[in-house]
Write an enzyme that holds these catalytic residues in place. Sequence first.
Site, PDB file in Angstrom:
ATOM      1  N   HIS A  65       0.796  -1.288  -0.120  1.00 28.15           N
ATOM      2  CA  HIS A  65      -0.156  -0.043  -0.066  1.00 28.15           C
ATOM      3  C   HIS A  65       0.844   1.433   0.068  1.00 28.15           C
ATOM      4  O   HIS A  65       0.667   1.828   1.009  1.00 28.15           O
ATOM      5  CB  HIS A  65      -1.025   0.131   1.066  1.00 28.15           C
ATOM      6  CG  HIS A  65      -1.820  -1.058   1.041  1.00 28.15           C
ATOM      7  ND1 HIS A  65      -1.923  -2.471   1.850  1.00 28.15           N
ATOM      8  CD2 HIS A  65      -3.124  -1.052   0.506  1.00 28.15           C
ATOM      9  CE1 HIS A  65      -2.925  -2.946   1.549  1.00 28.15           C
ATOM     10  NE2 HIS A  65      -3.734  -2.339   0.617  1.00 28.15           N
ATOM     11  N   ASN A  66       1.578   1.450  -1.091  1.00 32.10           N
ATOM     12  CA  ASN A  66       2.527   2.541  -1.075  1.00 32.10           C
ATOM     13  C   ASN A  66       2.109   3.307  -2.396  1.00 32.10           C
ATOM     14  O   ASN A  66       1.056   3.301  -2.866  1.00 32.10           O
ATOM     15  CB  ASN A  66       3.932   1.821  -1.236  1.00 32.10           C
ATOM     16  CG  ASN A  66       3.858   0.940  -2.432  1.00 32.10           C
ATOM     17  OD1 ASN A  66       3.414   1.125  -3.593  1.00 32.10           O
ATOM     18  ND2 ASN A  66       4.564  -0.106  -2.176  1.00 32.10           N
ATOM     19  N   PHE A  67       2.934   4.388  -2.476  1.00 35.57           N
ATOM     20  CA  PHE A  67       2.840   5.329  -3.780  1.00 35.57           C
ATOM     21  C   PHE A  67       2.632   4.650  -5.127  1.00 35.57           C
ATOM     22  O   PHE A  67       1.909   5.338  -5.767  1.00 35.57           O
ATOM     23  CB  PHE A  67       3.869   6.347  -3.558  1.00 35.57           C
ATOM     24  CG  PHE A  67       3.729   7.494  -4.816  1.00 35.57           C
ATOM     25  CD1 PHE A  67       2.610   8.342  -4.504  1.00 35.57           C
ATOM     26  CD2 PHE A  67       4.541   7.860  -5.740  1.00 35.57           C
ATOM     27  CE1 PHE A  67       2.107   9.279  -5.530  1.00 35.57           C
ATOM     28  CE2 PHE A  67       4.097   8.710  -6.516  1.00 35.57           C
ATOM     29  CZ  PHE A  67       3.279   9.722  -6.486  1.00 35.57           C
ATOM     30  N   HIS A  69       1.214   1.759  -5.630  1.00 34.37           N
ATOM     31  CA  HIS A  69       0.011   1.393  -5.694  1.00 34.37           C
ATOM     32  C   HIS A  69      -1.087   2.405  -5.847  1.00 34.37           C
ATOM     33  O   HIS A  69      -2.009   2.131  -6.703  1.00 34.37           O
ATOM     34  CB  HIS A  69      -0.266   0.628  -4.402  1.00 34.37           C
ATOM     35  CG  HIS A  69      -1.755   0.150  -4.133  1.00 34.37           C
ATOM     36  ND1 HIS A  69      -2.445  -0.669  -4.703  1.00 34.37           N
ATOM     37  CD2 HIS A  69      -2.627   0.914  -3.193  1.00 34.37           C
ATOM     38  CE1 HIS A  69      -3.719  -1.026  -4.321  1.00 34.37           C
ATOM     39  NE2 HIS A  69      -3.853   0.086  -3.504  1.00 34.37           N
ATOM     40  N   HIS A 105      -6.669   7.206  -1.972  1.00 36.27           N
ATOM     41  CA  HIS A 105      -7.436   6.304  -1.425  1.00 36.27           C
ATOM     42  C   HIS A 105      -6.780   5.637  -0.346  1.00 36.27           C
ATOM     43  O   HIS A 105      -7.424   5.004   0.535  1.00 36.27           O
ATOM     44  CB  HIS A 105      -8.034   5.229  -2.178  1.00 36.27           C
ATOM     45  CG  HIS A 105      -7.131   4.338  -2.773  1.00 36.27           C
ATOM     46  ND1 HIS A 105      -6.099   4.559  -3.693  1.00 36.27           N
ATOM     47  CD2 HIS A 105      -7.201   2.872  -2.142  1.00 36.27           C
ATOM     48  CE1 HIS A 105      -5.394   3.295  -3.755  1.00 36.27           C
ATOM     49  NE2 HIS A 105      -6.079   2.360  -2.999  1.00 36.27           N
ATOM     50  N   ASP A 106      -5.514   5.667  -0.259  1.00 36.06           N
ATOM     51  CA  ASP A 106      -4.570   4.908   0.770  1.00 36.06           C
ATOM     52  C   ASP A 106      -3.501   5.676   1.472  1.00 36.06           C
ATOM     53  O   ASP A 106      -2.559   5.078   2.062  1.00 36.06           O
ATOM     54  CB  ASP A 106      -3.810   3.577   0.199  1.00 36.06           C
ATOM     55  CG  ASP A 106      -4.799   2.361   0.242  1.00 36.06           C
ATOM     56  OD1 ASP A 106      -5.707   2.124   1.152  1.00 36.06           O
ATOM     57  OD2 ASP A 106      -4.614   1.473  -0.703  1.00 36.06           O
ATOM     58  N   ASP A 215      -9.186  -0.283  -7.137  1.00 34.17           N
ATOM     59  CA  ASP A 215      -8.407  -0.635  -6.084  1.00 34.17           C
ATOM     60  C   ASP A 215      -7.925  -2.069  -6.108  1.00 34.17           C
ATOM     61  O   ASP A 215      -6.756  -2.267  -5.611  1.00 34.17           O
ATOM     62  CB  ASP A 215      -9.223  -0.393  -4.671  1.00 34.17           C
ATOM     63  CG  ASP A 215      -8.531  -0.404  -3.623  1.00 34.17           C
ATOM     64  OD1 ASP A 215      -7.315  -0.319  -3.575  1.00 34.17           O
ATOM     65  OD2 ASP A 215      -9.044  -0.868  -2.473  1.00 34.17           O
ATOM     66  N   GLN A 266      -5.558 -16.527  -3.734  1.00 37.06           N
ATOM     67  CA  GLN A 266      -6.120 -16.049  -4.732  1.00 37.06           C
ATOM     68  C   GLN A 266      -7.416 -16.620  -5.426  1.00 37.06           C
ATOM     69  O   GLN A 266      -8.225 -15.811  -5.910  1.00 37.06           O
ATOM     70  CB  GLN A 266      -5.084 -15.824  -5.972  1.00 37.06           C
ATOM     71  CG  GLN A 266      -3.911 -14.759  -5.742  1.00 37.06           C
ATOM     72  CD  GLN A 266      -4.685 -13.420  -5.570  1.00 37.06           C
ATOM     73  OE1 GLN A 266      -4.941 -13.069  -4.225  1.00 37.06           O
ATOM     74  NE2 GLN A 266      -4.851 -12.693  -6.646  1.00 37.06           N
TER      75      GLN A 266
END
Length: 352
Positions: A65-67, A69, A105-106, A215, A266
């Site tokens: 959940h980084n930039f 993403h 969003h994150d 997302d 998955q």
Amino acid sequence: MVFKEQDGWTNYTCIPRQWEDAEIMVLLQVMYTDLDFIATFNIEPEVLQHFLFEVYRRYNNIPFHNFKHCFCVTQMMYGLIWMTDLKSKIDSIDLLTMLTSAVCHDLDHTGYNNAYQINARTELALRYNDISPLENHHSAVAFEILEKRESNIFRNLTIEQYKRIREGIIKCILATDMTKHNEILSKFKMILPVFDFKNKDHKDVLMMILIKVSDISNEARPMEVAEPWLDCLLQEFYNQGDMEKLEGLPVTPFMDRDKVTKPSSQTGFIRFVLLPLFIELANLFPCLEQHIVDPVRKALDYYTEMEKALERDKQNRAQEKATKSKESAPGSQAASDAQTASVQECSKTAAQ
């Protein structure tokens, strides 16, 4: 513009570490420009740059959940807007809301999901009374950035326009809480047969569906893009599972490295979450069938085969272990033969 090419727009996203952060910020600026937001809403280029830099600073250096993403999700939203011709169906202010929601969003994601926040009684969980702690935080951080005049890309909007965008961004970001997934998808399925782009309630649900799709869209991309991102996600999940074990907390499902494999993480997610969501969106926009539904079906086949291969390997190893155990067990023919040979050898030695 490469981002709009129908046959390849999902390819123009980042494999982890493929793009430099400065390049990503330029690409995000291009999206705002290409959708005519700069001219339509009088967004000064330097303000947009400052906004994106502040956003960049508030994404943490964590596995998933980084930039980068943030960029992937925003790029998917951008692609969906073009693919579905949303510019001709809803107002530009709603498009601006959706793209900016994707960017934000994150923000300041900690790498630990809501279940951890609530079980660990973190500051975020206490602040937001266990109600979507992360998503409320992401939205709050977004508006902290927008409160500063030098980074407020909405500063030239009317008060009413700003209120509308603020309401929309909050709704969109809160919709990314997966605990709300079934509720939002059920609403969308209910209105789908009579969907009206002029109906605000219908449009609000569509905006929530679009950011949800964006997302969790990695599996709609080519496997060489999607699989490295899955590895990053699992790394973040396993880190959380390790922390939960260390702190004596319940281990969140799919985050126990001793129980979860790549394919097992998955197959169920694709079958029961991704495909039902993507198929319903494609029912409204049939053009998306080949671009997001078909690739996800292929991903399901890929991970199903991987899961079967792992299961076969597991069974083979278990069988080999059982065979070795049987051969070395007391009373087995092999053990008896070895014991007889040993006795005979000892007898010969004694006789000599």
